[in-house]
Design a protein around this motif. Structure first.
Motif, PDB file in Angstrom:
ATOM      1  N   UNK A 170       0.824  -1.210   0.000  1.00  0.00           N
ATOM      2  CA  UNK A 170       0.000   0.000   0.000  1.00  0.00           C
ATOM      3  C   UNK A 170       0.860   1.263   0.000  1.00  0.00           C
ATOM      4  N   UNK A 171       0.516   2.219  -0.863  1.00  0.00           N
ATOM      5  CA  UNK A 171       1.229   3.493  -0.917  1.00  0.00           C
ATOM      6  C   UNK A 171       0.608   4.480   0.068  1.00  0.00           C
ATOM      7  N   UNK A 172       1.270   5.632   0.223  1.00  0.00           N
ATOM      8  CA  UNK A 172       0.730   6.660   1.116  1.00  0.00           C
ATOM      9  C   UNK A 172      -0.617   7.169   0.621  1.00  0.00           C
ATOM     10  N   UNK A 173      -0.740   7.283  -0.703  1.00  0.00           N
ATOM     11  CA  UNK A 173      -2.017   7.742  -1.270  1.00  0.00           C
ATOM     12  C   UNK A 173      -3.134   6.766  -0.950  1.00  0.00           C
ATOM     13  N   UNK A 174      -2.826   5.446  -1.052  1.00  0.00           N
ATOM     14  CA  UNK A 174      -3.831   4.435  -0.723  1.00  0.00           C
ATOM     15  C   UNK A 174      -4.238   4.544   0.740  1.00  0.00           C
ATOM     16  N   UNK A 179      -8.076   6.101   4.869  1.00  0.00           N
ATOM     17  CA  UNK A 179      -8.374   6.857   6.082  1.00  0.00           C
ATOM     18  C   UNK A 179      -9.514   7.837   5.855  1.00  0.00           C
ATOM     19  N   UNK A 180      -9.512   8.525   4.678  1.00  0.00           N
ATOM     20  CA  UNK A 180     -10.575   9.492   4.405  1.00  0.00           C
ATOM     21  C   UNK A 180     -11.922   8.798   4.268  1.00  0.00           C
ATOM     22  N   UNK A 181     -11.932   7.622   3.611  1.00  0.00           N
ATOM     23  CA  UNK A 181     -13.197   6.891   3.475  1.00  0.00           C
ATOM     24  C   UNK A 181     -13.699   6.417   4.832  1.00  0.00           C
ATOM     25  N   UNK A 182     -12.761   5.979   5.694  1.00  0.00           N
ATOM     26  CA  UNK A 182     -13.157   5.562   7.044  1.00  0.00           C
ATOM     27  C   UNK A 182     -13.713   6.742   7.828  1.00  0.00           C
ATOM     28  N   UNK A 183     -13.069   7.920   7.677  1.00  0.00           N
ATOM     29  CA  UNK A 183     -13.529   9.107   8.393  1.00  0.00           C
ATOM     30  C   UNK A 183     -14.916   9.532   7.924  1.00  0.00           C
ATOM     31  N   UNK A 184     -15.130   9.491   6.577  1.00  0.00           N
ATOM     32  CA  UNK A 184     -16.444   9.873   6.058  1.00  0.00           C
ATOM     33  C   UNK A 184     -17.521   8.911   6.539  1.00  0.00           C
ATOM     34  N   UNK A 185     -17.175   7.615   6.598  1.00  0.00           N
ATOM     35  CA  UNK A 185     -18.130   6.622   7.104  1.00  0.00           C
ATOM     36  C   UNK A 185     -18.473   6.890   8.556  1.00  0.00           C
TER      37      UNK A 185
END
Length: 259
Positions: A170-174, A179-185
């Motif tokens: 996994x890259x930093x972008x991934x 993390x952003x998808x988890x935060x939005x959820x």
């Protein structure tokens, strides 16, 4: 170079004899055979390499050329091998279809199992050193739990021999995207959980308002009733007054007659 010139050039042997170099030398150290072709893998420490040597895999120190460890195939030819990133394990696949897992530091055999229906052509560990992936001539890729020796995943979509494979990292972008998808959820869950009590509160407020309205109505009714009662009382009082007046007048008339 013509023959005349070659005749004038002294040979190495004649030069050695002329300089008195007639001593023999004994060997102080020697480098044993450690590679016969095939795979070579540099250890993550950078101080040694693992080499396929016919029926063995040998770990050789780069500085001295000394053989640090030998993993013998016991007359079974090595097909391929892989060293774990943490330098704790080495997995070796043999032509007999066996995979043997060794401790790299101690050289002890931890376990062995039959992996494929055809010889293994490539293998690699993941970055955590807990999973081992093997690709074979049977066109199948299998991911193994390295600690316990059982298969966790099997991939059969290949149309020819599997010659190389790798785990994706996994890259930093991934990681940022995850993390952003988890935060939005989490935020959406928080909003939905906050919305439900708010609705209940509104209902309660409405109920309270209704109750207040009812109370107001009751109060109005009571006031009306009181007013009516008051009016009625007033009427009664007026009637009484009228009666009283009449009586009084009647009395006066009677007195007057008497007189």
């Amino acid at each position: 170079i013509n023959a005349e010139y070659m005749g004038r050039v002294p040979s190495v042997a004649s030069m050695a004899l002329a300089n008195g170099l007639r001593s023999s030398y004994r060997s102080v150290s020697k480098i044993e055979r450690f590679y016969t072709g095939g795979q070579i893998q540099l250890l993550s420490s950078g101080d040694a390499v693992a080499c396929a040597c016919h029926e063995d895999v040998k770990v050789v120190e780069l500085q001295t050329g000394a053989i640090r460890r030998v993993f013998s195939g016991e007359s079974d030819i090595v097909a391929c091998f892989a060293v774990s990133p943490n330098r704790a394990l080495i997995a070796i696949a043999f032509r007999s279809l066996l995979i043997r897992l060794y401790s790299l530091d101690e050289g002890t055999l931890l376990r062995s199992w039959k992996a494929h229906a055809a010889p293994v052509q490539c293998m690699t560990f993941d970055s955590s050193s807990t999973l081992l992936a093997t690709g074979s001539s049977d066109r199948v890729v299998i991911v193994w739990d390295a600690q316990h020796g059982y298969a966790t995943h099997t991939f059969r979509a290949h149309t020819s021999t599997v010659l190389s494979l790798a785990f994706s990292t996994p890259t930093r972008a991934d990681r940022r995207s995850t993390n952003s998808s988890n935060n939005s959820t989490n935020n959406s869950n928080t909003k939905s959980s906050n919305t439900q009590p708010s609705g209940r509160s509104s209902s309660s407020s409405s109920s309270s308002s209704s109750s207040s309205s009812s109370s107001s109505s009751s109060s109005s009714s009571s006031s009306s009733s009181s007013s009516s009662s008051s009016s009625s009382s007033s009427s009664s009082s007026s009637s009484s007054s009228s009666s009283s007046s009449s009586s009084s007048s009647s009395s006066s008339s009677s007195s007057s007659s008497s007189s």
